[in-house]
Design a protein around this motif. Structure first.
Motif, short mmCIF file in Angstrom:
data_model
loop_
_atom_site.label_atom_id
_atom_site.label_comp_id
_atom_site.label_asym_id
_atom_site.label_seq_id
_atom_site.Cartn_x
_atom_site.Cartn_y
_atom_site.Cartn_z
N LEU A 43 0.81 -1.21 0.00
CA LEU A 43 0.00 0.00 0.00
C LEU A 43 0.85 1.27 0.00
O LEU A 43 0.38 2.33 -0.40
N ASP A 44 2.10 1.17 0.46
CA ASP A 44 2.99 2.33 0.48
C ASP A 44 3.73 2.53 -0.84
O ASP A 44 4.30 3.58 -1.08
N ALA A 45 3.74 1.50 -1.68
CA ALA A 45 4.48 1.55 -2.94
C ALA A 45 3.63 2.22 -4.01
O ALA A 45 3.03 1.57 -4.86
N THR A 46 3.58 3.55 -3.96
CA THR A 46 2.67 4.30 -4.84
C THR A 46 3.39 5.12 -5.90
O THR A 46 2.73 5.73 -6.74
N ALA A 47 4.70 5.16 -5.88
CA ALA A 47 5.43 6.00 -6.84
C ALA A 47 5.89 5.18 -8.04
O ALA A 47 6.10 3.97 -7.96
N ASP A 48 6.02 5.83 -9.18
CA ASP A 48 6.58 5.26 -10.40
C ASP A 48 8.01 5.79 -10.48
O ASP A 48 8.23 6.96 -10.77
N LEU A 49 8.97 4.92 -10.19
CA LEU A 49 10.34 5.37 -9.93
C LEU A 49 11.31 5.13 -11.08
O LEU A 49 11.29 4.08 -11.70
N GLY A 50 12.19 6.07 -11.27
CA GLY A 50 13.36 5.86 -12.10
C GLY A 50 14.48 5.33 -11.22
O GLY A 50 15.46 6.02 -10.95
N ALA A 51 14.30 4.11 -10.73
CA ALA A 51 15.20 3.55 -9.72
C ALA A 51 16.42 2.85 -10.32
O ALA A 51 17.33 2.48 -9.59
N LEU A 52 16.41 2.64 -11.62
CA LEU A 52 17.48 1.87 -12.25
C LEU A 52 18.32 2.72 -13.20
O LEU A 52 17.82 3.66 -13.83
N THR A 53 19.58 2.36 -13.29
CA THR A 53 20.50 2.89 -14.31
C THR A 53 21.05 1.67 -15.03
O THR A 53 21.42 0.68 -14.37
N THR A 54 21.10 1.71 -16.34
CA THR A 54 21.56 0.54 -17.07
C THR A 54 22.92 0.06 -16.57
O THR A 54 23.82 0.86 -16.33
N GLN A 55 23.02 -1.26 -16.37
CA GLN A 55 24.24 -1.95 -15.96
C GLN A 55 24.73 -1.62 -14.55
O GLN A 55 25.86 -1.92 -14.19
N VAL A 56 23.88 -1.00 -13.73
CA VAL A 56 24.19 -0.71 -12.33
C VAL A 56 23.16 -1.44 -11.48
O VAL A 56 21.97 -1.45 -11.82
N MET A 57 23.59 -2.07 -10.39
CA MET A 57 22.66 -2.79 -9.53
C MET A 57 22.05 -1.86 -8.49
O MET A 57 22.77 -1.08 -7.84
N ILE A 139 18.70 -5.73 -8.03
CA ILE A 139 18.00 -5.70 -9.32
C ILE A 139 18.94 -5.05 -10.32
O ILE A 139 19.44 -3.96 -10.08
N MET A 140 19.17 -5.73 -11.46
CA MET A 140 20.03 -5.14 -12.49
C MET A 140 19.37 -5.34 -13.85
O MET A 140 18.89 -6.44 -14.17
N VAL A 141 19.32 -4.26 -14.62
CA VAL A 141 18.81 -4.32 -15.99
C VAL A 141 19.79 -3.59 -16.89
O VAL A 141 20.15 -2.44 -16.62
N LYS A 142 20.23 -4.27 -17.94
CA LYS A 142 20.99 -3.62 -19.00
C LYS A 142 20.04 -3.49 -20.19
O LYS A 142 19.57 -4.50 -20.74
N GLY A 172 28.21 -1.11 -8.35
CA GLY A 172 28.68 -1.78 -9.56
C GLY A 172 28.52 -0.91 -10.79
O GLY A 172 27.87 0.12 -10.77
N SER A 173 29.15 -1.36 -11.87
CA SER A 173 29.04 -0.69 -13.17
C SER A 173 29.39 -1.71 -14.25
O SER A 173 30.05 -2.72 -13.98
N ALA A 174 28.91 -1.45 -15.43
CA ALA A 174 29.17 -2.33 -16.58
C ALA A 174 28.76 -3.78 -16.30
O ALA A 174 29.38 -4.71 -16.81
#
Length: 198
Positions: A43-57, A139-142, A172-174
């Motif tokens: 119920l608290d998870a109400t935001a749409d987040l830019g939480a990820l950067t490609t290739q960074v965990m 969580i990691m997404v490239k 992390g990176s890459a």
């Protein structure tokens, strides 16, 4: 006996009140047959987040109990889908001062992750938790465009009092196919995605 039951750490670190049977019931989980842990209330998870950067965990803390058997990690994307993903995975890390990798899901490679979509991925092998404590989910997404994630935004992620864990962090990176062996030199992040462990 402690004032906080079995939880011996900083009370504010037990973000989801992991032992709250009523909260599990609200989530539709039968606590007598299923293990369910989360880093925050749905119920608290109400935001749409830019939480990820490609290739960074990005990693978030989840309080786990001795005897919990972790088999899967679930995360929900927000309004932005993954665009041209080439690698993505979830991982579980220990409660050590420098968290060590305990398990990782298969690399999902080019598998699509659409907008507002739940993704539940199984760890390669179940992990049995040996001690109560704060563990970390990575969580990691490239991808050309990383998905947004459902969660909360906070300006106090790094903690306020001594001993508080980051509410979210990056490291992390890459990164590509494999989760790092440890979470080294993390940086506090202002966006904390909702993570559910079963």
């Amino acid at each position: 006996m402690t004032a906080n039951g079995r939880f011996l750490g900083v009370v504010r670190d037990e973000l989801a009140t992991a032992s709250d049977v009523a909260r599990q019931a609200v989530a539709g989980v039968d606590p007598s047959t299923s293990m369910y842990r989360a880093n925050m209330r749905r119920l608290d998870a109400t935001a749409d987040l830019g939480a990820l950067t490609t290739q960074v965990m990005t990693s978030v803390p989840v309080y786990l109990r001795r005897g919990d058997v972790v088999t899967s990690i679930s995360v929900r994307s927000g309004a932005t889908a993954a665009g041209t993903p080439t690698n993505w995975w979830f991982a579980l890390y220990s409660n050590a001062a420098t968290p060590a990798l305990l398990g990782q899901t298969a690399d999902q490679l080019t598998t699509a992750w659409g907008a507002t979509t739940n993704k539940t991925l199984a760890l390669a092998s179940p992990v049995t938790i040996q001690t109560d404590g704060t563990y970390w989910v990575g969580i990691m997404v490239k991808a050309t465009t990383v998905p947004s994630l459902v969660g909360v935004s906070t300006t106090a992620s790094a903690g306020i009092v001594t001993g508080e864990k980051n509410l979210a962090q990056t490291s992390g990176s890459a990164l590509t196919t494999t989760a790092p062996a440890t979470i080294a030199s993390p940086t506090a992040a202002a966006t904390a995605p909702l993570v559910i462990i079963t």
